[in-house]
Enzyme design. Sequence first.
Site, PDB file in Angstrom:
ATOM      1  N   ASP A 103      -1.865  -1.021   7.517  1.00 60.67           N
ATOM      2  CA  ASP A 103      -1.335  -1.757   6.362  1.00 60.67           C
ATOM      3  C   ASP A 103      -2.145  -3.002   6.074  1.00 60.67           C
ATOM      4  O   ASP A 103      -2.458  -3.323   4.930  1.00 60.67           O
ATOM      5  CB  ASP A 103       0.122  -2.171   6.630  1.00 60.67           C
ATOM      6  CG  ASP A 103       0.979  -0.983   6.971  1.00 60.67           C
ATOM      7  OD1 ASP A 103       0.495   0.150   6.815  1.00 60.67           O
ATOM      8  OD2 ASP A 103       2.130  -1.180   7.394  1.00 60.67           O
ATOM      9  N   TYR A 121      10.228   2.967  15.613  1.00 71.98           N
ATOM     10  CA  TYR A 121       8.776   2.742  15.663  1.00 71.98           C
ATOM     11  C   TYR A 121       8.241   2.500  17.079  1.00 71.98           C
ATOM     12  O   TYR A 121       7.351   3.210  17.548  1.00 71.98           O
ATOM     13  CB  TYR A 121       8.413   1.563  14.744  1.00 71.98           C
ATOM     14  CG  TYR A 121       6.943   1.475  14.424  1.00 71.98           C
ATOM     15  CD1 TYR A 121       6.404   2.140  13.330  1.00 71.98           C
ATOM     16  CD2 TYR A 121       6.068   0.750  15.233  1.00 71.98           C
ATOM     17  CE1 TYR A 121       5.053   2.071  13.041  1.00 71.98           C
ATOM     18  CE2 TYR A 121       4.720   0.682  14.956  1.00 71.98           C
ATOM     19  CZ  TYR A 121       4.216   1.339  13.850  1.00 71.98           C
ATOM     20  OH  TYR A 121       2.877   1.281  13.569  1.00 71.98           O
ATOM     21  N   HIS A 179       1.726   7.518  11.258  1.00 73.19           N
ATOM     22  CA  HIS A 179       1.946   7.245  12.683  1.00 73.19           C
ATOM     23  C   HIS A 179       0.782   7.713  13.549  1.00 73.19           C
ATOM     24  O   HIS A 179       0.980   8.246  14.640  1.00 73.19           O
ATOM     25  CB  HIS A 179       3.239   7.920  13.172  1.00 73.19           C
ATOM     26  CG  HIS A 179       4.467   7.234  12.652  1.00 73.19           C
ATOM     27  ND1 HIS A 179       4.958   6.077  13.197  1.00 73.19           N
ATOM     28  CD2 HIS A 179       5.280   7.541  11.622  1.00 73.19           C
ATOM     29  CE1 HIS A 179       6.039   5.697  12.532  1.00 73.19           C
ATOM     30  NE2 HIS A 179       6.251   6.560  11.564  1.00 73.19           N
ATOM     31  N   ARG A 202       0.837  -1.203   0.000  1.00 70.27           N
ATOM     32  CA  ARG A 202       0.000   0.000   0.000  1.00 70.27           C
ATOM     33  C   ARG A 202       0.869   1.249   0.000  1.00 70.27           C
ATOM     34  O   ARG A 202       2.045   1.226   0.361  1.00 70.27           O
ATOM     35  CB  ARG A 202      -0.930   0.017   1.205  1.00 70.27           C
ATOM     36  CG  ARG A 202      -0.227   0.045   2.563  1.00 70.27           C
ATOM     37  CD  ARG A 202      -0.080   1.411   3.166  1.00 70.27           C
ATOM     38  NE  ARG A 202       0.722   1.400   4.374  1.00 70.27           N
ATOM     39  CZ  ARG A 202       2.012   1.671   4.398  1.00 70.27           C
ATOM     40  NH1 ARG A 202       2.668   1.956   3.288  1.00 70.27           N
ATOM     41  NH2 ARG A 202       2.677   1.661   5.533  1.00 70.27           N
TER      42      ARG A 202
HETATM   43  P1  NG1 Z   1       5.334   0.460   7.388  1.00 61.31           P
HETATM   44  O1  NG1 Z   1       5.589   1.518   6.437  1.00 61.31           O
HETATM   45  O2  NG1 Z   1       4.773  -0.758   6.751  1.00 61.31           O
HETATM   46  O3  NG1 Z   1       6.480   0.166   8.277  1.00 61.31           O
HETATM   47  C1  NG1 Z   1       4.188   1.180   9.715  1.00 61.31           C
HETATM   48  C2  NG1 Z   1       3.025   0.465  10.397  1.00 61.31           C
HETATM   49  C3  NG1 Z   1       1.679   1.153  10.130  1.00 61.31           C
HETATM   50  C4  NG1 Z   1       1.759   2.639  10.417  1.00 61.31           C
HETATM   51  C5  NG1 Z   1       2.969   3.240   9.663  1.00 61.31           C
HETATM   52  C6  NG1 Z   1       3.183   4.697   9.956  1.00 61.31           C
HETATM   53  C7  NG1 Z   1       3.340  -1.962  10.575  1.00 61.31           C
HETATM   54  C8  NG1 Z   1       3.081  -3.272   9.946  1.00 61.31           C
HETATM   55  N1  NG1 Z   1       2.920  -0.897   9.901  1.00 61.31           N
HETATM   56  O4  NG1 Z   1       4.107   0.996   8.325  1.00 61.31           O
HETATM   57  O5  NG1 Z   1       0.675   0.531  10.912  1.00 61.31           O
HETATM   58  O6  NG1 Z   1       1.830   2.895  11.793  1.00 61.31           O
HETATM   59  O7  NG1 Z   1       4.168   2.558  10.004  1.00 61.31           O
HETATM   60  O8  NG1 Z   1       2.084   5.443   9.585  1.00 61.31           O
HETATM   61  O9  NG1 Z   1       3.918  -1.892  11.654  1.00 61.31           O
END
Ligand code: NG1
Length: 562
Positions: A231, A283, A65, A58
């Site tokens: 996601d 994260y 965040h 996606r």
């Molecule tokens: P990605 O870009 O897939 O690391 C992560 C989180 C999302 C969201 C975004 C920031 C996972 C699987 N996905 O995405 O839920 O928090 O960061 O908007 O941890």
Amino acid sequence: MGAVGSKQHARVSKASKLSDVYDDNENSVAARYDTLVSAFKTQFEGEKPKTIARSPGRVNLIGEHIDYEGYSVLPMAIGLDVIVAVSVALKEEGNVEEDEAEATLSIANVDGEKYTPKEFPFDHEQEVDVKSHHWTNYVLCGFKGIFDQLKKQNKLESVLESAFMKRVKKVMVMVDGKVPLGSGLSSSSALNCAVTVALMDAFELSFTKGELSELTCLSERYSGTQSGGMDQAISIMGEKDLAKRIDFNPIGAMDVPLPTNLTFLIGNSCAVSKKAESAHKHYNLRVVECRLAAILMAKHYGEDIEKAKTRVTLREVADLYCNKGDLWTALGAVRKALNEGSYTKKQLENDEGLGDLRKIFDCENNEAFNVVLQKNDTFKLRDRARHVFSEARRVHEFQKICEGQSPRYAVSGPIYEHWCKVIGLEPDVGVASDDPTKDFGHPMYGIGKEDALAKLMHLSHESCKTQYECSCDELDELVNAFMSAGALGARLTGAGWGGCVVAVCESDIAEEILADVKKSFYEKRFQSGVANIADETNLLFKTAPSAGAAILHYDDEKGVIV
Ligand code: NG1
């Protein structure tokens, strides 16, 4: 209930033709599935797949965040996906030797050199080894999630006792992924979702899209990140030609039509974001900071400290105390409740009276948070909360503008209008930032909807960069490259700290922009070896909203449904 247009109660569709799912040339897509099936047969000694499923990556247009803080986000599914073939070999009835043998879960990849195969016991209670980051961890997440969901529905015992499950000898899984890894396009969720859908079908189970979205969000946490849910939800519920506003608690997906004269472009910054490995300083640290901010805000509103410590998201606190969740009010409260700069652990535990932080985050049972608290001593709360509330507003404004509301109305609200009166500003000279007393350099009055959407994307990037600190030099350079090439707006997409940029432009100049960005950003990287020219089409491309997860029928004679 979710919003109008939600598809959370539907089941994943069984595609009847490739064009239901793909826009690409049908022959090349069919050939990819043939390769998957022949790799399956080679790996598993002539066995044929029982089920094939796919789920896409996606791109998030806006709302970074904030999913784990309970706020809606606005992504769309892209054409790049993960495809998975699965078969279940059953024990022969009455065969004592087979009866006693341990059942297995055997996982392999079409690109077996890069992504080595691995075999696990067929045991849903086994742990995912987060210390060794093998790609099959995400397959294990999907596998475990299915049983967690059955448990939640009180069906686990009966399914485990069923004749089918008792006879499982070997579950075979073959994977082919086209979503670039560590790019912010959510390759991990595409893999988790495709595996979950394929296993669900192979195990003769059926979950709704809402259930799948929730279970995959939770199961991905076994990989070590405290995933927010965006996601997986868009990978499962995406649809051709539509972006979606994804809501949480309860999960829902509302259609958002994008202006047809605009094209979205994706560029990979070539800085790989190793999400699982760096989670403790990126994260997961942000998840912890936001929760601490929520607790201090609840305390600011007079909550008893023990009660405040049970607060989990910023939204929870804003909904309770900030004019029923009004985001301007919440932004005002942030300035009063939270100090500028960082708090040390000691300050939080002693001066703010939170006591042992490890208890708040249940570190005995949550290794992800345990590591965050072991490895960090300072926590920025005000900046993180400012980003979350202002980004949640931008999502709302973006959706309203897509739906045809004038940009000047999309940004207004009671507190905003009150501020405008106080400072003698015409309410329709709007701002799309987090502070109506500032940023008059960004008026939304008199600009068209395309520019307004682009402006929101620009402000989102600035907020990610300066307040959430999830950008990096390469992402900033690529954003600038798109803007200099004539894009209307550009921002990092996904978690950041590397990965991709999404840009928006007038459709008729999309090709020119791609050529220009290739020259200014990529050519030097091709020369230095940071990027490989053979990957060019996966590094920089146009994208449009694509279909979500699907189950496909494979006929051994005819190939994948054509
Ligand atoms: P990605 O870009 O897939 O690391 C992560 C989180 C999302 C969201 C975004 C920031 C996972 C699987 N996905 O995405 O839920 O928090 O960061 O908007 O941890």
